[in-house]
Design an enzyme around this catalytic site. Structure first.
Site, PDB file in Angstrom:
ATOM      1  N   GLY A   1      -9.756 -17.400  -0.168  1.00  0.00           N
ATOM      2  CA  GLY A   1     -11.208 -17.346   0.024  1.00  0.00           C
ATOM      3  C   GLY A   1     -11.688 -15.931   0.309  1.00  0.00           C
TER       4      GLY A   1
ATOM      5  N   ALA B   1      10.471  -9.151  24.354  1.00  0.00           N
ATOM      6  CA  ALA B   1      10.815 -10.298  25.224  1.00  0.00           C
ATOM      7  C   ALA B   1       9.563 -11.090  25.556  1.00  0.00           C
TER       8      ALA B   1
ATOM      9  N   SER C   1       9.810  -9.516  17.200  1.00  0.00           N
ATOM     10  CA  SER C   1       8.755 -10.393  17.737  1.00  0.00           C
ATOM     11  C   SER C   1       7.954  -9.592  18.755  1.00  0.00           C
ATOM     12  N   VAL C   2       7.095  -8.731  18.216  1.00  0.00           N
ATOM     13  CA  VAL C   2       6.336  -7.797  19.071  1.00  0.00           C
ATOM     14  C   VAL C   2       4.837  -8.090  19.006  1.00  0.00           C
ATOM     15  N   GLY C   3       4.503  -9.362  18.849  1.00  0.00           N
ATOM     16  CA  GLY C   3       3.103  -9.756  18.835  1.00  0.00           C
ATOM     17  C   GLY C   3       2.602 -10.022  17.431  1.00  0.00           C
ATOM     18  N   ARG C   4       1.371 -10.480  17.344  1.00  0.00           N
ATOM     19  CA  ARG C   4       0.769 -10.816  16.054  1.00  0.00           C
ATOM     20  C   ARG C   4      -0.564 -10.096  15.902  1.00  0.00           C
TER      21      ARG C   4
ATOM     22  N   HIS D   1       6.401 -43.028  41.599  1.00  0.00           N
ATOM     23  CA  HIS D   1       7.685 -42.632  42.163  1.00  0.00           C
ATOM     24  C   HIS D   1       8.803 -43.338  41.432  1.00  0.00           C
TER      25      HIS D   1
ATOM     26  N   ILE E   1       7.916 -15.554  21.599  1.00  0.00           N
ATOM     27  CA  ILE E   1       8.801 -15.853  20.464  1.00  0.00           C
ATOM     28  C   ILE E   1      10.223 -15.370  20.765  1.00  0.00           C
TER      29      ILE E   1
ATOM     30  N   LYS F   1       9.727 -25.664  17.919  1.00  0.00           N
ATOM     31  CA  LYS F   1      10.025 -26.703  18.914  1.00  0.00           C
ATOM     32  C   LYS F   1      11.093 -27.661  18.402  1.00  0.00           C
TER      33      LYS F   1
HETATM   34  P1  FAD Z   1      -3.082 -19.819  11.353  1.00  0.00           P
HETATM   35  O1  FAD Z   1      -2.325 -20.936  11.918  1.00  0.00           O
HETATM   36  O2  FAD Z   1      -2.495 -18.510  11.219  1.00  0.00           O
HETATM   37  O3  FAD Z   1      -3.733 -20.338  10.023  1.00  0.00           O
HETATM   38  C1  FAD Z   1      -4.507 -19.526   9.192  1.00  0.00           C
HETATM   39  C2  FAD Z   1      -4.451 -20.094   7.791  1.00  0.00           C
HETATM   40  O4  FAD Z   1      -5.405 -19.406   6.990  1.00  0.00           O
HETATM   41  C3  FAD Z   1      -3.106 -19.895   7.097  1.00  0.00           C
HETATM   42  O5  FAD Z   1      -2.662 -21.132   6.591  1.00  0.00           O
HETATM   43  C4  FAD Z   1      -3.380 -18.904   5.976  1.00  0.00           C
HETATM   44  O6  FAD Z   1      -2.612 -19.163   4.808  1.00  0.00           O
HETATM   45  C5  FAD Z   1      -4.853 -19.164   5.711  1.00  0.00           C
HETATM   46  N1  FAD Z   1      -5.593 -18.017   5.163  1.00  0.00           N
HETATM   47  C6  FAD Z   1      -5.647 -16.756   5.649  1.00  0.00           C
HETATM   48  N2  FAD Z   1      -6.525 -16.017   4.925  1.00  0.00           N
HETATM   49  C7  FAD Z   1      -7.027 -16.839   3.982  1.00  0.00           C
HETATM   50  C8  FAD Z   1      -7.991 -16.670   2.944  1.00  0.00           C
HETATM   51  N3  FAD Z   1      -8.642 -15.524   2.796  1.00  0.00           N
HETATM   52  N4  FAD Z   1      -8.247 -17.717   2.129  1.00  0.00           N
HETATM   53  C9  FAD Z   1      -7.614 -18.905   2.299  1.00  0.00           C
HETATM   54  N5  FAD Z   1      -6.721 -19.142   3.282  1.00  0.00           N
HETATM   55  C10 FAD Z   1      -6.437 -18.120   4.103  1.00  0.00           C
HETATM   56  N6  FAD Z   1       0.865 -21.716  19.698  1.00  0.00           N
HETATM   57  C11 FAD Z   1       0.833 -22.727  20.582  1.00  0.00           C
HETATM   58  O7  FAD Z   1      -0.241 -23.100  21.062  1.00  0.00           O
HETATM   59  N7  FAD Z   1       1.990 -23.363  20.963  1.00  0.00           N
HETATM   60  C12 FAD Z   1       3.192 -23.005  20.477  1.00  0.00           C
HETATM   61  O8  FAD Z   1       4.214 -23.605  20.834  1.00  0.00           O
HETATM   62  C13 FAD Z   1       3.252 -21.939  19.546  1.00  0.00           C
HETATM   63  N8  FAD Z   1       4.430 -21.552  19.030  1.00  0.00           N
HETATM   64  C14 FAD Z   1       4.456 -20.556  18.093  1.00  0.00           C
HETATM   65  C15 FAD Z   1       5.693 -20.168  17.595  1.00  0.00           C
HETATM   66  C16 FAD Z   1       5.763 -19.159  16.674  1.00  0.00           C
HETATM   67  C17 FAD Z   1       7.106 -18.745  16.123  1.00  0.00           C
HETATM   68  C18 FAD Z   1       4.566 -18.530  16.216  1.00  0.00           C
HETATM   69  C19 FAD Z   1       4.613 -17.451  15.186  1.00  0.00           C
HETATM   70  C20 FAD Z   1       3.336 -18.900  16.722  1.00  0.00           C
HETATM   71  C21 FAD Z   1       3.267 -19.920  17.678  1.00  0.00           C
HETATM   72  N9  FAD Z   1       2.066 -20.313  18.240  1.00  0.00           N
HETATM   73  C22 FAD Z   1       2.035 -21.312  19.165  1.00  0.00           C
HETATM   74  C23 FAD Z   1       0.790 -19.690  17.847  1.00  0.00           C
HETATM   75  C24 FAD Z   1       0.045 -20.576  16.838  1.00  0.00           C
HETATM   76  O9  FAD Z   1       0.869 -20.765  15.699  1.00  0.00           O
HETATM   77  C25 FAD Z   1      -1.259 -19.912  16.442  1.00  0.00           C
HETATM   78  O10 FAD Z   1      -2.020 -19.631  17.593  1.00  0.00           O
HETATM   79  C26 FAD Z   1      -2.066 -20.823  15.535  1.00  0.00           C
HETATM   80  O11 FAD Z   1      -1.356 -21.157  14.374  1.00  0.00           O
HETATM   81  C27 FAD Z   1      -3.383 -20.141  15.135  1.00  0.00           C
HETATM   82  O12 FAD Z   1      -4.142 -21.004  14.351  1.00  0.00           O
HETATM   83  P2  FAD Z   1      -5.227 -20.441  13.331  1.00  0.00           P
HETATM   84  O13 FAD Z   1      -5.790 -21.637  12.651  1.00  0.00           O
HETATM   85  O14 FAD Z   1      -6.135 -19.508  14.009  1.00  0.00           O
HETATM   86  O15 FAD Z   1      -4.414 -19.546  12.287  1.00  0.00           O
HETATM   87  P1  NAD Z   2       4.115 -11.604  22.653  1.00  0.00           P
HETATM   88  O1  NAD Z   2       2.866 -10.843  22.803  1.00  0.00           O
HETATM   89  O2  NAD Z   2       4.296 -12.857  23.406  1.00  0.00           O
HETATM   90  O3  NAD Z   2       5.353 -10.679  23.027  1.00  0.00           O
HETATM   91  C1  NAD Z   2       5.607  -9.475  22.385  1.00  0.00           C
HETATM   92  C2  NAD Z   2       6.512  -8.649  23.268  1.00  0.00           C
HETATM   93  O4  NAD Z   2       6.962  -7.541  22.521  1.00  0.00           O
HETATM   94  C3  NAD Z   2       5.806  -8.113  24.503  1.00  0.00           C
HETATM   95  O5  NAD Z   2       6.572  -8.374  25.645  1.00  0.00           O
HETATM   96  C4  NAD Z   2       5.683  -6.633  24.207  1.00  0.00           C
HETATM   97  O6  NAD Z   2       5.684  -5.823  25.356  1.00  0.00           O
HETATM   98  C5  NAD Z   2       6.916  -6.385  23.350  1.00  0.00           C
HETATM   99  N1  NAD Z   2       6.814  -5.214  22.490  1.00  0.00           N
HETATM  100  C6  NAD Z   2       5.737  -4.766  21.808  1.00  0.00           C
HETATM  101  N2  NAD Z   2       6.052  -3.650  21.113  1.00  0.00           N
HETATM  102  C7  NAD Z   2       7.371  -3.410  21.351  1.00  0.00           C
HETATM  103  C8  NAD Z   2       8.273  -2.410  20.913  1.00  0.00           C
HETATM  104  N3  NAD Z   2       7.894  -1.446  20.084  1.00  0.00           N
HETATM  105  N4  NAD Z   2       9.551  -2.444  21.361  1.00  0.00           N
HETATM  106  C9  NAD Z   2       9.955  -3.435  22.198  1.00  0.00           C
HETATM  107  N5  NAD Z   2       9.138  -4.400  22.656  1.00  0.00           N
HETATM  108  C10 NAD Z   2       7.856  -4.396  22.229  1.00  0.00           C
HETATM  109  O7  NAD Z   2       4.279 -11.830  21.080  1.00  0.00           O
HETATM  110  P2  NAD Z   2       5.289 -12.720  20.255  1.00  0.00           P
HETATM  111  O8  NAD Z   2       6.426 -13.172  21.080  1.00  0.00           O
HETATM  112  O9  NAD Z   2       5.528 -11.956  18.994  1.00  0.00           O
HETATM  113  O10 NAD Z   2       4.393 -13.958  19.908  1.00  0.00           O
HETATM  114  C11 NAD Z   2       3.140 -13.782  19.241  1.00  0.00           C
HETATM  115  C12 NAD Z   2       2.134 -14.744  19.740  1.00  0.00           C
HETATM  116  O11 NAD Z   2       2.402 -16.049  19.209  1.00  0.00           O
HETATM  117  C13 NAD Z   2       2.151 -14.922  21.238  1.00  0.00           C
HETATM  118  O12 NAD Z   2       1.377 -13.959  21.877  1.00  0.00           O
HETATM  119  C14 NAD Z   2       1.569 -16.281  21.412  1.00  0.00           C
HETATM  120  O13 NAD Z   2       0.174 -16.168  21.431  1.00  0.00           O
HETATM  121  C15 NAD Z   2       2.002 -17.015  20.162  1.00  0.00           C
HETATM  122  N6  NAD Z   2       3.145 -17.893  20.489  1.00  0.00           N
HETATM  123  C16 NAD Z   2       2.948 -18.889  21.391  1.00  0.00           C
HETATM  124  C17 NAD Z   2       3.987 -19.713  21.741  1.00  0.00           C
HETATM  125  C18 NAD Z   2       3.757 -20.783  22.740  1.00  0.00           C
HETATM  126  O14 NAD Z   2       2.614 -21.076  23.027  1.00  0.00           O
HETATM  127  N7  NAD Z   2       4.811 -21.386  23.289  1.00  0.00           N
HETATM  128  C19 NAD Z   2       5.248 -19.518  21.187  1.00  0.00           C
HETATM  129  C20 NAD Z   2       5.432 -18.474  20.298  1.00  0.00           C
HETATM  130  C21 NAD Z   2       4.355 -17.665  19.948  1.00  0.00           C
END
Ligand code: FAD
Ligand code: NAD
Length: 481
Positions: free
Chosen positions: A124, A194, A285-288, A460, A197, A60
Site C-alpha cells: 500500500g 540483552a 536483537s538490538v531493538g526494532r 486456595h 528478544i 512462545k
Molecule cells: P506488524 O506486526 O509489524 O505488522 C505490520 C504489517 O504491515 C506486516 O504484516 C507488514 O507486512 C505490513 N506492511 C508494512 N508496510 C506495508 C505496506 N506499505 N503495504 C502493505 N502492508 C504493509 N509483542 C507482544 O506484545 N508480546 C510478545 O510476546 C512479543 N514477542 C515478540 C517476539 C519477537 C521475536 C518479536 C520480533 C516481536 C515480538 N513482539 C511481542 C512485538 C510484536 O510482534 C509487535 O509489537 C507487533 O507485531 C506490532 O504490530 P503492528 O500491527 O504494529 O505491526
Molecule cells: P529491546 O529494546 O528489548 O532490547 C535491545 C537491547 O539491545 C537493549 O538492551 C539495548 O541496550 C541493546 N543494544 C542496542 N544496541 C546495542 C549494541 N550496539 N550492542 C549491544 N547491545 C545493544 O529490543 P529487542 O529485544 O530487539 O526486541 C524488540 C522489541 O520487540 C522489544 O522492544 C519489544 O517491544 C518487542 N518484543 C516484545 C516481547 C514481549 O513482549 N515478550 C518479546 C520480544 C520482543
C-alpha cells in the site's frame, strides 16, 4: 470502477487486522492491505504481521517446547519421574511452531470473511486525495490498483534494527526471523542485545543445550524493569541457568568464516579489555525500527518524528485529516496488545464513539523462566518523580501451590500511594507471571487500592494468593509470611 471504503487499513499485523475487523463490526466498509512479506509457499498473503509470523507466537511456541525439554531434564526427577534417555528433535519442534503460526494466520483470514473485511493483497502507498477520499495504490505481482478511503489507518509495524558492519543473512547472523528457524541447536550461540528478544530466544537455545553468550551495550541489566526484579532475574539467568551475559560491552568487528559460513567471530571491548569470541550462530536483537518504506509519506506530507515513527496525537491521529496510525509504527512500547488497543480506539473514534487507550496500564511480559511481568510504575520511577509510596513484597517460596508445582522462584512486589493507597505498580517475577499480571491490570484500570485486593477472596491454593498476600503486606499485615 474504483473501489471505495469507509476505512482502509495499511498493514495486517495486530494493530491493522484488529482495526479492520472492529471497523467492519461498527458498520463501516473496511479493507486491509497486506503486502506479500509473509506469503506462504503458494504466494498467498499471510495476515498477523510480525507478531504471528516471526514474533510473539512462534517465539512462545519454541519457549514452551524448550521449557518442557528443560523440565524433563531437570525437574521431573523430583516428582519421581525418570527416563532412560531424552532426545530433542528440532525439526518436530519447528514443525509444531509452523503449524501454530499457520493455524492462527489462516484464522485471521476466516475472521476477515466472517466480518466482511476486504483483503487487498499487495503493497500500500498513498498517492493523493480527491475531495473526501484518500487514494491508496495497492501494488501486487498480479497488477496495481488504486482504492479510495474516507479514513486510512496506517499499521505498517516495524522491522529489526541491524547494526552497521554486521550483515544479517538469517543463516549464520540472524535477526528474529532467522533465530526462530534454526535447523539444529548451535553449539555456541552469540546474542547481541540483552533485551526481550535476546533473553527469550537466548533461553530457548540455552535450554536445548547451546552455550549462550549475550553481549549488551548498557551497563545495567533490564533497565526498564523494577530494579528488584532485574536483580532477581540477573541472579537466576546467570547463576542458575548459566546464561553468560556481559554488560557494558562495545561491539567491534564481526566477521564470518570462509565462504560466509560459520563460525562468526565477534570482537568487542569489555572493561577496557579487547575480547574476541567465535560463535556458530549470532542473533542480533538490538531493538526494532518503524517501517514506512514505500508508503509515500513524503508524497502526501505525512509527518514522521525524529526517530522515523509516524507522528500522532494521543488519539493516534496524524497531521493529515482522516489519516490515523497505530502499533509499532507510532511512539510507545512495541507490543502487540498496545497496537490492538490503538486499532480499536481509532475505529471507534471514526465511528463517532469515544475510543481511548490507557497507556499507564499496558502490561509488559518477558516469557523467560521465571516469567517477568509488570504494569504501572517501577520503584525507581516513583523515587525520581518524588512520589511517596508504600511497598509490599512476598516471595512465591511461601505459596503452597508454587511448592506443589516445584517452582518457587521469584516474588510479587506492589507499590501503592502512601496517602491514597491507590496501586501505582505491580511487578512479578515467577511462574505464570504473564497470567497473574492481568489481575493487577484490572485493579489499576478500576483505580483500585492495595486494600481492595487485600479484601478480595482468592482461591486456595493458587499462585494468585501471592498477589493477595502482597497487597496485605503493603499494610504490613500479611498472614502467611
Ligand atoms: P506488524 O506486526 O509489524 O505488522 C505490520 C504489517 O504491515 C506486516 O504484516 C507488514 O507486512 C505490513 N506492511 C508494512 N508496510 C506495508 C505496506 N506499505 N503495504 C502493505 N502492508 C504493509 N509483542 C507482544 O506484545 N508480546 C510478545 O510476546 C512479543 N514477542 C515478540 C517476539 C519477537 C521475536 C518479536 C520480533 C516481536 C515480538 N513482539 C511481542 C512485538 C510484536 O510482534 C509487535 O509489537 C507487533 O507485531 C506490532 O504490530 P503492528 O500491527 O504494529 O505491526
Ligand atoms: P529491546 O529494546 O528489548 O532490547 C535491545 C537491547 O539491545 C537493549 O538492551 C539495548 O541496550 C541493546 N543494544 C542496542 N544496541 C546495542 C549494541 N550496539 N550492542 C549491544 N547491545 C545493544 O529490543 P529487542 O529485544 O530487539 O526486541 C524488540 C522489541 O520487540 C522489544 O522492544 C519489544 O517491544 C518487542 N518484543 C516484545 C516481547 C514481549 O513482549 N515478550 C518479546 C520480544 C520482543
Amino acid at each position: 470502477m474504483t473501489k471505495q471504503f469507509d476505512v482502509v487499513v495499511i498493514g495486517g499485523g495486530p494493530g491493522g487486522y484488529v482495526a479492520a475487523i472492529r471497523a467492519a463490526q461498527l458498520g463501516l466498509s473496511s479493507a486491509c492491505i497486506e503486502s506479500q512479506a509473509y506469503a506462504d509457499a503458494k504466494g498467498e498473503v499471510r495476515l498477523g504481521g510480525t507478531c504471528l509470523n516471526v514474533g510473539c507466537i512462534p517465539s512462545k511456541a519454541l519457549l514452551q517446547s524448550s521449557e518442557l525439554y528443560d523440565q524433563a531434564n531437570h525437574a521431573f526427577v523430583m516428582h519421581g519421574i525418570g527416563f532412560e534417555s531424552i532426545k530433542m528433535d528440532v525439526a518436530t519442534m519447528m514443525r509444531r511452531k509452523d503449524n501454530i503460526v499457520g493455524q492462527l494466520t489462516s484464522g485471521i483470514r476466516a475472521l476477515f470473511k466472517k466480518n466482511k473485511v476486504t483483503l487487498l493483497p499487495g503493497h500500500g502507498r498513498f498517492v493523493g486525495r480527491d475531495n473526501d477520499y484518500w487514494q491508496v495504490e495497492v501494488s501486487a505481482a498480479a497488477g496495481n490498483e488504486i482504492v479510495e478511503a474516507r479514513h486510512v489507518i496506517v499499521a505498517t509495524g516495524s522491522k529489526a534494527r541491524h547494526l552497521p558492519g554486521i550483515p544479517v543473512d538469517n543463516k549464520v547472523i540472524c535477526d528474529n526471523a532467522g533465530a526462530l528457524s534454526f535447523d539444529a541447536v548451535p553449539k555456541r550461540l552469540g546474542v547481541i542485545g540483552a533485551g526481550v528478544i535476546g533473553l527469550e530466544l537466548g533461553s530457548v537455545w540455552k535450554r536445548l543445550g547451546a552455550e549462550v553468550t549475550i553481549l549488551e551495550a548498557l551497563p545495567d541489566f533490564l533497565g526498564a524493569a523494577d530494579l528488584a526484579v532485574a536483580k532477581e532475574a540477573w541472579k537466576v539467568f546467570t547463576r542458575k541457568q548459566g546464561l553468560d551475559i556481559k554488560l557494558g560491552v562495545s561491539i567491534g568487528k564481526v566477521s564470518l568464516g570462509k565462504n560466509g559460513e560459520a563460525p562468526v567471530a565477534v570482537e568487542y571491548e569489555s572493561n577496557d579489555e579487547a575480547c574476541r569470541v567465535e560463535f556458530d550462530k549470532l542473533i542480533v536483537s538490538v531493538g526494532r525500527v518503524p517501517y514506512t518504506e514505500g508508503l509515500g509519506c513524503d508524497d502526501v506530507g505525512l509527518k514522521l518524528d525524529e526517530r522515523g515513527r509516524i507522528a500522532v496525537d494521543e488519539h493516534c491521529h496524524t497531521n493529515l485529516e482522516n489519516v490515523w496510525a497505530v502499533g509499532d509504527v507510532v511512539p510507545g512500547p512495541m507490543l502487540a496488545h498496545k497496537g490492538m488497543e490503538e486499532g480499536v480506539m481509532v475505529t471507534e473514534l471514526i465511528a463517532g464513539q469515544s475510543g481511548h487507550v490507557d497507556y499507564n496500564t499496558v502490561p509488559w511480559v518477558i516469557y523467560t523462566h521465571p516469567e517477568i511481568a509488570w504494569v504501572g510504575r517501577t520503584e525507581q520511577q516513583l523515587k525520581s518523580e518524588g512520589v511517596d509510596y508504600r511497598i509490599g513484597q512476598i516471595p512465591f517460596a511461601a505459596n503452597g501451590r508454587a511448592l506443589g508445582q516445584g517452582d518457587t522462584s521469584g516474588f510479587v512486589k506492589m507499590l501503592a500511594d502512601a496517602k491514597t493507597d491507590r496501586i501505582l505498580g505491580v511487578h512479578i517475577i515467577g511462574n505464570n507471571a504473564s497470567e497473574l499480571v492481568a489481575e493487577a491490570v484490572v485493579a489499576m484500570e478500576f483505580g483500585a487500592s492495595s486494600e481492595d485486593i487485600a479484601r478480595i477472596c482468592h482461591a486456595h491454593p493458587t499462585l494468585s494468593e501471592t498477589l493477595h498476600e502482597t497487597a496485605l503486606a503493603v499494610d504490613k499485615r500479611s498472614l502467611h509470611f
